[in-house]
Motif scaffolding. Sequence first.
Motif, PDB file in Angstrom:
ATOM      1  N   LEU A   1       0.796  -1.218   0.000  1.00 13.36           N
ATOM      2  CA  LEU A   1       0.000   0.000   0.000  1.00 13.36           C
ATOM      3  C   LEU A   1       0.833   1.274   0.000  1.00 13.36           C
ATOM      4  CD1 LEU A   1      -2.900  -0.970   2.428  1.00 13.36           C
ATOM      5  CD2 LEU A   1      -2.884  -0.960  -0.071  1.00 13.36           C
ATOM      6  N   ARG A   2       2.109   1.201   0.365  1.00 11.31           N
ATOM      7  CA  ARG A   2       2.931   2.417   0.377  1.00 11.31           C
ATOM      8  C   ARG A   2       3.177   2.941  -1.034  1.00 11.31           C
ATOM      9  NH1 ARG A   2       7.559   0.326   4.666  1.00 11.31           N
ATOM     10  NH2 ARG A   2       6.164   0.116   6.484  1.00 11.31           N
ATOM     11  N   GLY A   3       3.219   2.037  -1.977  1.00 12.62           N
ATOM     12  CA  GLY A   3       3.565   2.467  -3.327  1.00 12.62           C
ATOM     13  C   GLY A   3       2.417   2.540  -4.293  1.00 12.62           C
ATOM     14  N   LYS A   4       1.239   2.099  -3.912  1.00 14.48           N
ATOM     15  CA  LYS A   4       0.119   2.090  -4.843  1.00 14.48           C
ATOM     16  C   LYS A   4      -1.195   2.185  -4.079  1.00 14.48           C
ATOM     17  CE  LYS A   4       1.703  -1.785  -6.229  1.00 14.48           C
ATOM     18  NZ  LYS A   4       2.007  -3.094  -6.874  1.00 14.48           N
ATOM     19  N   SER A   5      -2.246   2.455  -4.797  1.00 15.46           N
ATOM     20  CA  SER A   5      -3.559   2.572  -4.168  1.00 15.46           C
ATOM     21  C   SER A   5      -4.067   1.205  -3.741  1.00 15.46           C
ATOM     22  CB  SER A   5      -4.560   3.196  -5.149  1.00 15.46           C
ATOM     23  OG  SER A   5      -4.846   2.285  -6.198  1.00 15.46           O
ATOM     24  N   PRO A   6      -4.975   1.166  -2.773  1.00 22.08           N
ATOM     25  CA  PRO A   6      -5.565  -0.120  -2.382  1.00 22.08           C
ATOM     26  C   PRO A   6      -6.269  -0.809  -3.539  1.00 22.08           C
ATOM     27  CG  PRO A   6      -6.030   1.552  -0.741  1.00 22.08           C
ATOM     28  CD  PRO A   6      -5.437   2.266  -1.911  1.00 22.08           C
ATOM     29  N   GLN A   7      -6.941  -0.004  -4.407  1.00 15.04           N
ATOM     30  CA  GLN A   7      -7.619  -0.614  -5.558  1.00 15.04           C
ATOM     31  C   GLN A   7      -6.633  -1.365  -6.442  1.00 15.04           C
ATOM     32  OE1 GLN A   7      -7.815   2.725  -4.701  1.00 15.04           O
ATOM     33  NE2 GLN A   7      -9.568   3.653  -5.773  1.00 15.04           N
ATOM     34  N   LYS A   8      -5.520  -0.698  -6.733  1.00 12.61           N
ATOM     35  CA  LYS A   8      -4.538  -1.306  -7.627  1.00 12.61           C
ATOM     36  C   LYS A   8      -3.888  -2.517  -6.969  1.00 12.61           C
ATOM     37  CE  LYS A   8      -0.712  -0.173 -10.723  1.00 12.61           C
ATOM     38  NZ  LYS A   8       0.208   0.896 -11.193  1.00 12.61           N
ATOM     39  N   ALA A   9      -3.603  -2.425  -5.679  1.00 13.93           N
ATOM     40  CA  ALA A   9      -2.981  -3.555  -4.977  1.00 13.93           C
ATOM     41  C   ALA A   9      -3.900  -4.767  -4.989  1.00 13.93           C
ATOM     42  CB  ALA A   9      -2.647  -3.155  -3.541  1.00 13.93           C
ATOM     43  N   LEU A  10      -5.187  -4.540  -4.755  1.00 15.89           N
ATOM     44  CA  LEU A  10      -6.130  -5.651  -4.766  1.00 15.89           C
ATOM     45  C   LEU A  10      -6.321  -6.194  -6.170  1.00 15.89           C
ATOM     46  CD1 LEU A  10      -8.099  -7.510  -3.371  1.00 15.89           C
ATOM     47  CD2 LEU A  10      -9.837  -5.700  -3.501  1.00 15.89           C
ATOM     48  N   PHE A  11      -6.432  -5.314  -7.143  1.00 13.89           N
ATOM     49  CA  PHE A  11      -6.589  -5.753  -8.531  1.00 13.89           C
ATOM     50  C   PHE A  11      -5.410  -6.631  -8.959  1.00 13.89           C
ATOM     51  CE2 PHE A  11      -5.539  -5.107 -13.021  1.00 13.89           C
ATOM     52  CZ  PHE A  11      -6.677  -5.642 -13.609  1.00 13.89           C
TER      53      PHE A  11
ATOM     54  N   ALA B   1     -11.954  -5.906  -0.195  1.00 15.39           N
ATOM     55  CA  ALA B   1     -11.891  -4.451  -0.368  1.00 15.39           C
ATOM     56  C   ALA B   1     -12.328  -3.724   0.896  1.00 15.39           C
ATOM     57  CB  ALA B   1     -12.764  -4.040  -1.562  1.00 15.39           C
ATOM     58  N   LYS B   2     -13.400  -4.193   1.498  1.00 18.84           N
ATOM     59  CA  LYS B   2     -13.875  -3.548   2.733  1.00 18.84           C
ATOM     60  C   LYS B   2     -12.826  -3.653   3.838  1.00 18.84           C
ATOM     61  CE  LYS B   2     -18.866  -3.985   2.175  1.00 18.84           C
ATOM     62  NZ  LYS B   2     -20.108  -4.515   2.790  1.00 18.84           N
ATOM     63  N   GLU B   3     -12.172  -4.788   3.902  1.00 17.85           N
ATOM     64  CA  GLU B   3     -11.137  -4.973   4.922  1.00 17.85           C
ATOM     65  C   GLU B   3      -9.959  -4.023   4.684  1.00 17.85           C
ATOM     66  OE1 GLU B   3     -10.070  -7.005   8.463  1.00 17.85           O
ATOM     67  OE2 GLU B   3     -11.923  -6.816   7.313  1.00 17.85           O
TER      68      GLU B   3
ATOM     69  N   HIS C   1     -25.357 -11.142 -14.623  1.00 22.78           N
ATOM     70  CA  HIS C   1     -23.981 -10.726 -14.363  1.00 22.78           C
ATOM     71  C   HIS C   1     -23.926  -9.499 -13.470  1.00 22.78           C
ATOM     72  CE1 HIS C   1     -19.726 -10.462 -14.853  1.00 22.78           C
ATOM     73  NE2 HIS C   1     -19.786  -9.258 -15.357  1.00 22.78           N
ATOM     74  N   VAL C   2     -23.040  -9.560 -12.485  1.00 19.21           N
ATOM     75  CA  VAL C   2     -22.782  -8.411 -11.614  1.00 19.21           C
ATOM     76  C   VAL C   2     -21.281  -8.154 -11.587  1.00 19.21           C
ATOM     77  CG1 VAL C   2     -24.808  -8.667 -10.138  1.00 19.21           C
ATOM     78  CG2 VAL C   2     -22.728  -9.934  -9.595  1.00 19.21           C
ATOM     79  N   ASN C   3     -20.912  -6.904 -11.344  1.00 21.60           N
ATOM     80  CA  ASN C   3     -19.508  -6.574 -11.105  1.00 21.60           C
ATOM     81  C   ASN C   3     -19.420  -5.603  -9.935  1.00 21.60           C
ATOM     82  OD1 ASN C   3     -20.007  -3.986 -12.159  1.00 21.60           O
ATOM     83  ND2 ASN C   3     -19.154  -4.482 -14.163  1.00 21.60           N
ATOM     84  N   ILE C   4     -18.232  -5.088  -9.667  1.00 20.25           N
ATOM     85  CA  ILE C   4     -18.014  -4.322  -8.446  1.00 20.25           C
ATOM     86  C   ILE C   4     -17.186  -3.073  -8.749  1.00 20.25           C
ATOM     87  CG2 ILE C   4     -15.950  -5.696  -7.877  1.00 20.25           C
ATOM     88  CD1 ILE C   4     -16.737  -5.436  -4.930  1.00 20.25           C
ATOM     89  N   VAL C   5     -17.529  -1.985  -8.066  1.00 18.36           N
ATOM     90  CA  VAL C   5     -16.803  -0.718  -8.190  1.00 18.36           C
ATOM     91  C   VAL C   5     -16.128  -0.431  -6.852  1.00 18.36           C
ATOM     92  CG1 VAL C   5     -16.939   1.735  -8.759  1.00 18.36           C
ATOM     93  CG2 VAL C   5     -18.552   0.120  -9.809  1.00 18.36           C
ATOM     94  N   LEU C   6     -14.817  -0.246  -6.878  1.00 19.08           N
ATOM     95  CA  LEU C   6     -14.053  -0.001  -5.664  1.00 19.08           C
ATOM     96  C   LEU C   6     -13.644   1.457  -5.575  1.00 19.08           C
ATOM     97  CD1 LEU C   6     -11.645  -3.088  -5.727  1.00 19.08           C
ATOM     98  CD2 LEU C   6     -13.943  -2.919  -4.748  1.00 19.08           C
TER      99      LEU C   6
ATOM    100  N   TYR D   1      -5.589   7.602  -5.267  1.00 16.03           N
ATOM    101  CA  TYR D   1      -6.288   6.951  -4.176  1.00 16.03           C
ATOM    102  C   TYR D   1      -7.769   7.298  -4.127  1.00 16.03           C
ATOM    103  CZ  TYR D   1      -2.042   5.197  -1.952  1.00 16.03           C
ATOM    104  OH  TYR D   1      -0.897   4.504  -1.642  1.00 16.03           O
ATOM    105  N   SER D   2      -8.167   8.386  -4.695  1.00 12.83           N
ATOM    106  CA  SER D   2      -9.572   8.786  -4.644  1.00 12.83           C
ATOM    107  C   SER D   2     -10.333   8.375  -5.897  1.00 12.83           C
ATOM    108  CB  SER D   2      -9.676  10.307  -4.458  1.00 12.83           C
ATOM    109  OG  SER D   2      -9.090  10.969  -5.568  1.00 12.83           O
ATOM    110  N   GLN D   3      -9.673   7.698  -6.800  1.00 17.72           N
ATOM    111  CA  GLN D   3     -10.336   7.260  -8.017  1.00 17.72           C
ATOM    112  C   GLN D   3     -10.985   5.905  -7.802  1.00 17.72           C
ATOM    113  OE1 GLN D   3      -7.209   7.308 -10.890  1.00 17.72           O
ATOM    114  NE2 GLN D   3      -7.227   9.527 -11.142  1.00 17.72           N
TER     115      GLN D   3
END
Length: 382
Positions: free
Chosen positions: A65-75, A118-120, A148-153, A166-168
């Motif tokens: 997480l220091r170098g990238k957003s949580p979204q990108k790290a999880l992706f 993601a919530k965690e 079909h469903v998908n998710i927005v983080l 980080y806010s995207q």
Amino acid sequence: MKTWIILLFASLLSACASQPNQKLSNLQLHDQGFGPAPTSINAEDVMAVSNEMHTYIKNEIATQLRGKSPQKALFEALSTKGQIKLEYDAEMTRNAAQAFNARSGNCLSLVLMTAALAKELGMSVQFQNVMMNESWSRNNDIYFAVGHVNIVLGNKSVFRNSAQEYSQSMVIDFLPPKDLRGQRAELIAEATVIAMYFNNRAAESLAQHQVNDAYWFARAALMSDPDFIAAYNTLGVVYHQHGDLALSETVFKQILSKEKENTMALSNLIEVLRKVDRQSEAQVYADRLANLQPNAPFHYFNRGMAAMDRGEYAEAKALFKREIKRDPNYDEFHLWLALAHLKLGETKDAIEELTLAQTNSTTRKARNLYAGKLERIKATYH
């Protein structure tokens, strides 16, 4: 007899059930008519984070997480083979912890798992119903509408101001981008997604003739989202399978009082009325259904199967091709077209169709089955 149900598991997923905007009144529950629930059924368990998931987040994702957003790290964790190594498997709808433990699931299962992780990680989560072309599946005499469903983080305030990234928000989908191009999506509530999970479990239980289990899952779906009409349809099917025909009729008529063009409720109601020998009333609804749906899902496929039984393989081939034109992503259509080709001595075409069946299969079991058939045919083809 054909039974129609909304099942939100993913093959190459297609049109999700439209989200109802009206609530049905007088919910027809009949707990006393069924045995105890098979296991504890709690909405809180659907997206609960297991100890294994906590450990993975702490040791594998949090360090990035220091170098990238949580979204990108999880992706990257979801999409990199060296990390979670997800496999698509629609054999059953797993909850978040089960999908993580198995490293596989259908699209809904993988969305639930992603949401829990993601919530965690402190992200906000939104769910989307993706509006795609109608697609169907079946198991024995039960037909399933596939959705079909998908998710927005996004990110909660704790992550903001660190970097613009980080806010995207980020959309994570478990279908190839080419299958989603130009598709419209609508936001749905988390309660609806949980209802979809329970509705899937009810439908899967029905397919296994576990009617008692199906009742409690359908009930849980309606407790999670009383506006989710797909679950009312499932409840009506449960009553039908259980022999509670009066309750089944009441549920389907309630659906039709709110959605007059609900073809699944119409189809199911017709079967109930015919079963109690109210043929003239059934015909009224059948005429309405015929106007809405001149050729039901699997119409050409079922005619093709009849042609196969008669030994009329050229006719069967033509009919299977017509069904594939309507829904090119269902593996069973390609399988039977391949068999028709084989009967006609068209081995090369059979291999092509079996390859498509394998590509479009939604379970590990089916993929292995098609692989074995392909291997045997190729061994004899020169």
